[in-house]
Design an enzyme around this catalytic site. Structure first.
Site, PDB file in Angstrom:
ATOM      1  N   GLY A  79      52.296  32.574   0.216  1.00  0.00           N
ATOM      2  CA  GLY A  79      50.958  32.403  -0.316  1.00  0.00           C
ATOM      3  C   GLY A  79      50.101  33.632  -0.481  1.00  0.00           C
TER       4      GLY A  79
ATOM      5  CD  GLU B 236      58.514  28.734   3.749  1.00  0.00           C
ATOM      6  OE1 GLU B 236      57.541  28.303   3.096  1.00  0.00           O
ATOM      7  OE2 GLU B 236      59.236  28.005   4.439  1.00  0.00           O
ATOM      8  N   PRO B 237      57.308  34.322   1.292  1.00  0.00           N
ATOM      9  CG  PRO B 237      57.526  36.661   1.365  1.00  0.00           C
ATOM     10  CD  PRO B 237      57.875  35.407   2.117  1.00  0.00           C
ATOM     11  N   GLY B 238      56.642  34.243  -2.190  1.00  0.00           N
ATOM     12  CA  GLY B 238      57.244  34.175  -3.518  1.00  0.00           C
ATOM     13  C   GLY B 238      56.546  35.185  -4.414  1.00  0.00           C
ATOM     14  NE  ARG B 239      50.839  33.515  -6.657  1.00  0.00           N
ATOM     15  CZ  ARG B 239      50.655  32.613  -7.626  1.00  0.00           C
ATOM     16  NH1 ARG B 239      50.478  32.991  -8.859  1.00  0.00           N
ATOM     17  NH2 ARG B 239      50.621  31.320  -7.332  1.00  0.00           N
TER      18      ARG B 239
ATOM     19  CE1 TYR C 264      48.920  25.956 -11.436  1.00  0.00           C
ATOM     20  CE2 TYR C 264      50.060  27.827 -12.413  1.00  0.00           C
ATOM     21  CZ  TYR C 264      50.088  26.665 -11.675  1.00  0.00           C
ATOM     22  OH  TYR C 264      51.278  26.214 -11.181  1.00  0.00           O
TER      23      TYR C 264
ATOM     24  CB  CYS D 243      51.349  22.301 -32.861  1.00  0.00           C
ATOM     25  SG  CYS D 243      52.447  23.109 -34.010  1.00  0.00           S
ATOM     26  CD  GLU D 244      49.666  20.993 -26.295  1.00  0.00           C
ATOM     27  OE1 GLU D 244      48.697  21.196 -25.535  1.00  0.00           O
ATOM     28  OE2 GLU D 244      50.657  20.326 -25.996  1.00  0.00           O
TER      29      GLU D 244
ATOM     30  CE1 TYR E  48      55.643  29.467  -7.963  1.00  0.00           C
ATOM     31  CE2 TYR E  48      54.297  31.422  -7.603  1.00  0.00           C
ATOM     32  CZ  TYR E  48      55.064  30.396  -7.104  1.00  0.00           C
ATOM     33  OH  TYR E  48      55.259  30.275  -5.756  1.00  0.00           O
TER      34      TYR E  48
HETATM   35  C1  PLP Z   1      55.285  27.745  -3.275  1.00  0.00           C
HETATM   36  C2  PLP Z   1      55.679  27.875  -1.858  1.00  0.00           C
HETATM   37  C3  PLP Z   1      55.857  29.144  -1.288  1.00  0.00           C
HETATM   38  C4  PLP Z   1      55.592  30.434  -2.034  1.00  0.00           C
HETATM   39  O1  PLP Z   1      54.259  30.610  -2.365  1.00  0.00           O
HETATM   40  P1  PLP Z   1      53.802  32.019  -2.990  1.00  0.00           P
HETATM   41  O2  PLP Z   1      52.365  31.836  -3.270  1.00  0.00           O
HETATM   42  O3  PLP Z   1      54.596  32.242  -4.218  1.00  0.00           O
HETATM   43  O4  PLP Z   1      54.045  33.063  -1.961  1.00  0.00           O
HETATM   44  C5  PLP Z   1      56.290  29.210   0.021  1.00  0.00           C
HETATM   45  N1  PLP Z   1      56.538  28.087   0.746  1.00  0.00           N
HETATM   46  C6  PLP Z   1      56.383  26.855   0.235  1.00  0.00           C
HETATM   47  C7  PLP Z   1      56.673  25.678   1.073  1.00  0.00           C
HETATM   48  C8  PLP Z   1      55.945  26.703  -1.085  1.00  0.00           C
HETATM   49  O5  PLP Z   1      55.792  25.484  -1.589  1.00  0.00           O
END
Ligand code: PLP
Length: 421
Positions: free
Chosen positions: A239, A275-278, A318, A346-347, A375
């Site tokens: 997050g 659990e970093p994604g972004r 968003y 077409c939107e 994303y």
């Molecule tokens: C989406 C998600 C993440 C990653 O969130 P980021 O904002 O991309 O870091 C981690 N854990 C869980 C359970 C998620 O649903």
């Protein structure tokens, strides 16, 4: 910090000129930087040292197997939210004991898949899920290691669609009911309770909500231990936000985030997972598109690109901002003009930016959307029968197509016509 910079007047991904990739694969396309992915992953592991920890990349932010392999080779774990993502992690060579299974609606088939293929832990989100997992594990004669995701009821102060830690959100169990739910988990066969999981949302730009949540997790750890549970692992979710513009206040750095983790839960003797994604993938990718037309409308001018909302949905979904830059570096103090930047779908929702001040660009010019690694490609669709766009991975001075653009034949051949037609 990323590795998409102008060199000799042209935007590069590391040492590869963007127009060279465009010439090879056509537009639009996504391009990712190995150096940025690596740098961001390393920032997290360094920030958490010397705590015992595992950084599990949230695959849902960017799930191309070549990207997963890049991170997996560095030692990263993976956070998956579906059977498909689990298979992607395995295809990237990540061992099961580095894969964490999150998600609010895991099916019995997905549980079976992960239990037979190997899993580090399930982050269980409800009592019905506990019972289902107990049944599946028992029927397979195995024990499922679990944490339970608690909902700490904190306001992540982020976009409502990606806030997950308020009590009205669908995620986790209310922290107030944790004792009861952990007691049930301990009674059920086939489950081994090992820890606590929390994830309060995405694109957080302040540390305070994390602090509130992690302090609650620390309290809960002590309480559950006093109730006889063995808590050895804390999954603290992802997050952490990224800067989407060059000008606004930068979100907290992984170093500060790591210090916060050590301060709030570091003395509990637990192994920590995040659990970093972004933050790993976001600034590791850009979307490159070509200007099809410059259209002068009434009171506004439109830049019509060959990329559209189906390729990058964040602006329409968003209201997200992405910096848009020309691939040919504009001269210093070059004149600018306000454009509505749109795609061909077409939107009216197919709008990337309104009234955006941009250097003058012309038909055929290339532009890049920055911070599009997370994303982006994963949320793409074939709306308007626009083929999914290619993904390219750069490493130093070379690049490879890591997902090719499908042909129209491939797309049309997926439809089948019933016998009665
Ligand atoms: C989406 C998600 C993440 C990653 O969130 P980021 O904002 O991309 O870091 C981690 N854990 C869980 C359970 C998620 O649903």
């Amino acid at each position: 910090m990323d590795h998409f910079q102008y060199k000799n007047g042209t935007l590069h991904a590391e040492d590869v000129a963007i127009p060279d990739i465009a010439a090879a694969v056509g537009t639009p396309f996504y391009v990712y930087s190995t150096a940025t992915l690596t740098r961001h992953y390393n920032l997290f592991t360094e920030a958490l040292s010397p705590l015992p920890h595992l950084v599990c990349f949230a695959i849902k932010s960017l799930s191309n197997v070549a990207v997963l392999k890049t991170l997996g080779n560095l030692g990263a774990g993976m956070d998956v939210v579906s059977g498909g993502e689990y298979l992607r992690a395995k295809a990237a060579g990540v061992p099961g004991d580095r894969i964490v299974f999150s998600g609010v609606g895991k099916t019995r088939e997905e549980m079976r898949l992960a239990l037979t293929g190997g899993i580090r832990q399930f982050n269980v989100e409800s009592e019905p899920e506990l019972r289902a997992l107990s049944e599946v594990a028992t029927s397979l004669g195995v024990t499922a290691p679990i944490t339970i995701r608690v909902n700490p009821d904190v306001d992540a102060r982020t976009h409502e669609k990606i806030a997950t830690g308020k009590k009205e959100n669908k995620f986790g169990i209310p922290i107030a009911r944790a004792s009861e739910v952990y007691a049930e988990a301990a009674r059920l066969p086939g489950l081994q309770v090992i820890g606590i999981d929390v994830h309060i949302g995405s694109q957080l730009t302040e540390l305070e909500p994390f602090e509130q949540a992690y302090l609650k997790v620390a309290d809960l750890t002590r309480r559950l231990r006093s109730e006889g549970h063995t808590i050895t692992r804390l999954d603290l979710g992802g997050g952490l936000g990224i800067p989407y513009t060059r000008t606004n206040d930068a979100p907290p750095l992984p170093t500060d985030y790591g210090a916060l983790i050590k301060r709030t839960v570091g003395d509990l003797g637990c192994e920590v997972e995040i659990e970093p994604g972004r933050l790993i993938s976001g600034n590791a990718g850009i979307l490159v598109s070509k200007v099809i037309y410059v259209k002068n409308g009434e009171g506004r001018d439109f830049l019509i690109l060959d990329a559209a909302m189906n390729d990058l949905v964040r602006p329409s979904m968003y209201g997200a901002h992405h910096d848009i830059v020309p691939v040919a570096e504009p001269p210093v103090a070059a004149p600018t003009q306000e454009f509505d930047v749109v795609g061909p779908v077409c939107e009216t929702g197919d709008t990337f930016a309104k009234g955006r001040d941009l250097p003058l660009v012309a038909e055929g010019d290339l532009v890049a959307f920055r911070s599009a690694g997370a994303y982006g490609a994963v949320m793409a669709s074939e709306y308007n029968t626009r083929p999914l766009i290619p993904e390219v991975l750069v490493n130093g001075d070379h690049f490879a197509v890591i997902r090719a653009r499908p042909s129209f034949d491939e797309i049309l051949n997926r439809d089948t016509i019933p016998a009665w037609l």
